[in-house]
Design an enzyme around this catalytic site. Structure first.
Site, short mmCIF file in Angstrom:
data_model
loop_
_atom_site.label_atom_id
_atom_site.label_comp_id
_atom_site.label_asym_id
_atom_site.label_seq_id
_atom_site.Cartn_x
_atom_site.Cartn_y
_atom_site.Cartn_z
N ASP A 56 -26.09 -18.67 1.82
CA ASP A 56 -26.78 -18.72 0.53
C ASP A 56 -26.41 -20.03 -0.14
O ASP A 56 -25.23 -20.35 -0.29
CB ASP A 56 -26.33 -17.53 -0.33
CG ASP A 56 -27.47 -16.96 -1.15
OD1 ASP A 56 -28.14 -17.76 -1.84
OD2 ASP A 56 -27.67 -15.74 -1.12
N ASP A 66 -31.24 -20.50 -3.19
CA ASP A 66 -31.38 -19.72 -4.41
C ASP A 66 -32.21 -20.48 -5.46
O ASP A 66 -31.91 -21.65 -5.76
CB ASP A 66 -29.97 -19.47 -4.96
CG ASP A 66 -29.92 -18.44 -6.06
OD1 ASP A 66 -30.17 -17.26 -5.78
OD2 ASP A 66 -29.61 -18.81 -7.21
N GLU A 121 -36.03 -19.58 -1.89
CA GLU A 121 -36.26 -18.47 -2.84
C GLU A 121 -36.92 -19.06 -4.07
O GLU A 121 -36.37 -19.94 -4.72
CB GLU A 121 -34.94 -17.80 -3.23
CG GLU A 121 -35.19 -16.48 -3.95
CD GLU A 121 -34.32 -16.23 -5.18
OE1 GLU A 121 -34.28 -15.07 -5.62
OE2 GLU A 121 -33.70 -17.16 -5.72
N HIS A 165 -30.93 -7.78 -2.87
CA HIS A 165 -29.83 -7.41 -3.78
C HIS A 165 -30.25 -7.46 -5.25
O HIS A 165 -29.44 -7.15 -6.11
CB HIS A 165 -28.64 -8.34 -3.53
CG HIS A 165 -28.95 -9.77 -3.88
ND1 HIS A 165 -29.88 -10.51 -3.19
CD2 HIS A 165 -28.50 -10.57 -4.88
CE1 HIS A 165 -29.97 -11.71 -3.74
NE2 HIS A 165 -29.15 -11.78 -4.76
N ASP A 166 -31.47 -7.91 -5.52
CA ASP A 166 -31.95 -7.99 -6.91
C ASP A 166 -32.99 -6.92 -7.23
O ASP A 166 -33.53 -6.90 -8.33
CB ASP A 166 -32.61 -9.36 -7.16
CG ASP A 166 -31.63 -10.53 -7.08
OD1 ASP A 166 -30.43 -10.33 -7.34
OD2 ASP A 166 -32.09 -11.64 -6.75
O1 ISL Z 1 -33.03 -10.52 -10.39
C1 ISL Z 1 -34.07 -10.88 -10.90
C2 ISL Z 1 -34.87 -9.98 -11.68
O2 ISL Z 1 -34.21 -8.81 -11.82
C3 ISL Z 1 -34.60 -12.21 -10.71
O3 ISL Z 1 -35.08 -12.76 -11.88
C4 ISL Z 1 -33.54 -13.10 -10.11
O4 ISL Z 1 -32.65 -13.48 -11.10
C5 ISL Z 1 -34.22 -14.31 -9.54
O5 ISL Z 1 -35.01 -13.84 -8.51
C6 ISL Z 1 -33.23 -15.29 -8.99
O6 ISL Z 1 -32.31 -14.65 -8.16
C7 ISL Z 1 -31.30 -15.40 -7.58
O7 ISL Z 1 -30.61 -16.22 -8.50
C8 ISL Z 1 -29.84 -15.57 -9.50
C9 ISL Z 1 -28.96 -14.45 -8.95
O8 ISL Z 1 -28.47 -13.67 -10.01
C10 ISL Z 1 -29.71 -13.57 -8.00
O9 ISL Z 1 -28.86 -12.59 -7.47
C11 ISL Z 1 -30.28 -14.46 -6.95
O10 ISL Z 1 -30.93 -13.75 -5.92
C12 ISL Z 1 -28.99 -16.62 -10.13
O11 ISL Z 1 -28.28 -17.32 -9.15
#
Ligand code: ISL
Length: 568
Positions: free
Chosen positions: A100, A208, A271, A343-344
């Site tokens: 990541d 990310d 992403e 995970h989100d």
């Molecule tokens: O989780 C989200 C909505 O509930 C998304 O807005 C998410 O924050 C977005 O997709 C970005 O995600 C990534 O970056 C974030 C981190 O918290 C997430 O876990 C990661 O997947 C910040 O680094």
């Protein structure tokens, strides 16, 4: 048509969220030693790639998405040597490892930021986004933030540094300051770090929020306000940092500086929240050398109004329209990631399926069939292969996620009803995906001998890997068959996609065709039996390649039944 068959068109990615995967030292937090114990689970499933969520040193304000050292491993998870061991163990089994890459922001405890914050004259001041208060206002005065942008994790995107009286930008939590990619030193430092990981043997990066690294900064250094957000004291700044003016330049530069000429095949995943199909075609056109595939969010944003905390029922035709548009939009150029869970996101079987005892297994296998049979690269999120479901949250104390907890504080302080806020969190919180993987029926599900950092779902006594591994009808076995099918049949990897019955509210059907061979996929996303003769007569007589229920009356699609059929 670009090279029709890069290796990742036939590949399936498995996402490991290390803190919740397997604990090996009894501290209640999953770790690299735990991953080593479970590599054979991944090999048995048959996946080709592991995407490892962050294990770098981190204050863990956002479970590792706030990194304080890009070239190390947090003692919480183990050591660099153990990570080398994980890479070797995966490689021995023919599985690649993707790290990541979180470079839109660092932790505020990263030495770069510590140095940057130390003084307005710091040589690293410009590595982050520092701005004075708005229009000569006093630092800290309400509304003095340099822009009105609303943070993804609630509240403003600017945090005041009392010492200098300036604000720094954080699109996410205040402990996640945004790096300033305008500064070439930042880009070079990131490139060097990425090369270091490739030299260590990793096989690529999941990047990310990579489409947020270019901000629309004016020549005078100012950043624009966004339109006000209803019901919030802030505005929507996304137009000024999603897919910003220099994003393609940055990605092409990264490709030249880091990936070009690398001797081994790599996987580069962007992403990209808020990416459009038109932009995705640019990001993933091989001729432009940016990333291999996007990871986009349109289909997981259809069951809420405005923001995720206002959930509403999903309409099947909206889901089909979205997924179908992406299939069509990237048919001739580009590539997409396929996923229900990460995970989100809340757990797919609870969100898109039916997690009642009666239909949980059938709906989980039905969703799996859809996932693996679209065109794109499928991602299985840990526990999805077991049909893991949302957690039965009943109290605020059970939540851990910064996004959920910040939302609760903000919403309740703005007068929302605490019970309603909790109900939305129970349904949508990211913590649903973050409860420990359920390995067996023992206390704590075999995840840890200690106290887990977040509660284990009580349903693990029934829903666990041990129970499923040897059961040919299990969710696990079904995923394994689907993964094998992608490996064996080029129609699954590369076939053209054509959506059928776009208006139907229960049956999801499509074909995949390549070189005169056609697969027909029919799935009943409901508990109502569907007579097929009138709907899709060609399905009734077709040969079943793979189904999720024992063969019975070919003319009726039972509740949550999924069939992959070969058309003559
Ligand atoms: O989780 C989200 C909505 O509930 C998304 O807005 C998410 O924050 C977005 O997709 C970005 O995600 C990534 O970056 C974030 C981190 O918290 C997430 O876990 C990661 O997947 C910040 O680094």
């Amino acid at each position: 048509m670009p090279d029709p068959s890069p290796w990742w068109t036939r590949a399936v990615v498995y996402q490991v969220y290390p803190r919740s995967f397997q604990d090996s030292d009894g501290d209640g937090i999953g770790d690299l030693g735990g991953i080593l114990q479970r590599v054979d689970h991944l090999a048995d499933l048959g996946v080709d790639v592991v995407w490892l969520s962050p294990v770098y040193p981190s204050p863990q304000a956002d479970n590792g998405y706030d990194i304080s050292d890009y070239q190390g491993v947090d003692p919480l998870f183990g050591s660099l040597e153990q990570l080398d061991g994980v890479i070797a163990a995966l490689h021995e089994r023919g599985i690649r490892l993707v790290m990541d890459l979180v470079v839109n922001h660092t932790s505020d405890e990263h030495p770069w930021f510590v140095e940057s914050r130390s003084s307005p004259d710091s040589p690293k001041r410009d590595w982050y986004w520092w701005r004075p208060p708005r229009d000569g206002m006093a630092p800290g005065q309400p509304g003095a933030e340099p822009t009105n942008w609303h943070s993804f994790f609630s509240g403003p995107t600017w945090e005041l540094d009392e010492a200098s009286g300036e604000y720094f930008l954080h699109l996410f939590a205040a402990k996640q300051p945004d790096l300033n990619w305008e500064n070439p030193e930042v880009r070079h430092a990131v490139h060097a770090m990425m090369r270091w990981w490739l030299d260590r043997g990793v096989d690529g990066f999941r990047m990310d929020v990579i489409n947020m690294i270019s901000k629309a900064v004016a020549p005078d250094g100012s950043l624009p306000d966004g339109p006000p957000l209803p019901g919030l004291p802030h505005g929507d700044g996304t137009a000024h940092f999603l897919n910003g003016p220099r994003i393609h330049e940055y990605l092409q530069e990264m490709h030249r500086e880091v990936f070009a000429g690398h001797p081994e095949p790599l996987l580069l995943v962007g992403e990209m929240p808020g990416v459009t199909i038109e932009q995705a075609r640019l990001y993933t056109d091989p001729a432009r050398a940016e990333v291999d595939m996007v990871f986009q969010f349109e289909h997981v944003q259809l069951d809420f109004d405005g923001d995720k905390w206002n959930p509403r029922p999903l309409r099947m035709r909206d889901l089909k329209a979205s997924l179908g548009r992406w299939q069509a939009g990237l048919a001739d150029v580009g590539w997409n990631s396929l996923y229900w869970d990460n995970h989100d996101q809340p757990r797919a079987v609870s969100r898109f399926g039916d997690d009642s005892p009666q239909y949980r297994r059938d709906s989980a296998t039905c969703l799996a069939t859809l996932l693996h049979l679209h065109r794109g690269t499928p991602y299985v999120y840990q526990g999805e292969e077991l049909g893991m479901a949302n957690f039965p949250f009943t109290a605020l104390e059970q939540f851990r996620d910064v996004e959920s907890l910040n939302h609760h504080v903000q919403a309740v302080s703005h007068g929302a009803d605490a019970d309603e806020v909790l109900a939305a969190m129970r349904r949508m919180s990211r913590d649903n995906a973050r409860t420990p993987v359920q390995w067996d029926a023992s206390p704590n599900a075999g995840f840890t001998t200690g106290t887990p950092w977040i509660a284990v779902n009580p349903d693990h006594v029934e829903w666990n890997a041990q129970a499923q591994r040897s059961d040919p009808d299990s969710v696990f076995a079904h995923h394994r068959r689907l993964i094998a099918l992608r490996h064996e049949d080029p129609v699954v990897a590369l076939g053209d996609f054509s959506m059928l019955l776009p208006e139907h509210d229960e049956v999801y059907a499509f074909t995949r065709s390549l070189d005169g061979r056609t697969l027909l996929v029919v799935c009943n996303l409901s508990a109502t039996p569907q007579p097929l003769a009138g709907l899709l007569p060609e399905a009734v007589a077709a040969e079943v390649v793979l189904g999720n229920l024992p063969e019975d009356d070919p003319a009726v699609l039972r509740p949550w039944e999924a069939r992959v059929l070969r058309l003559p």
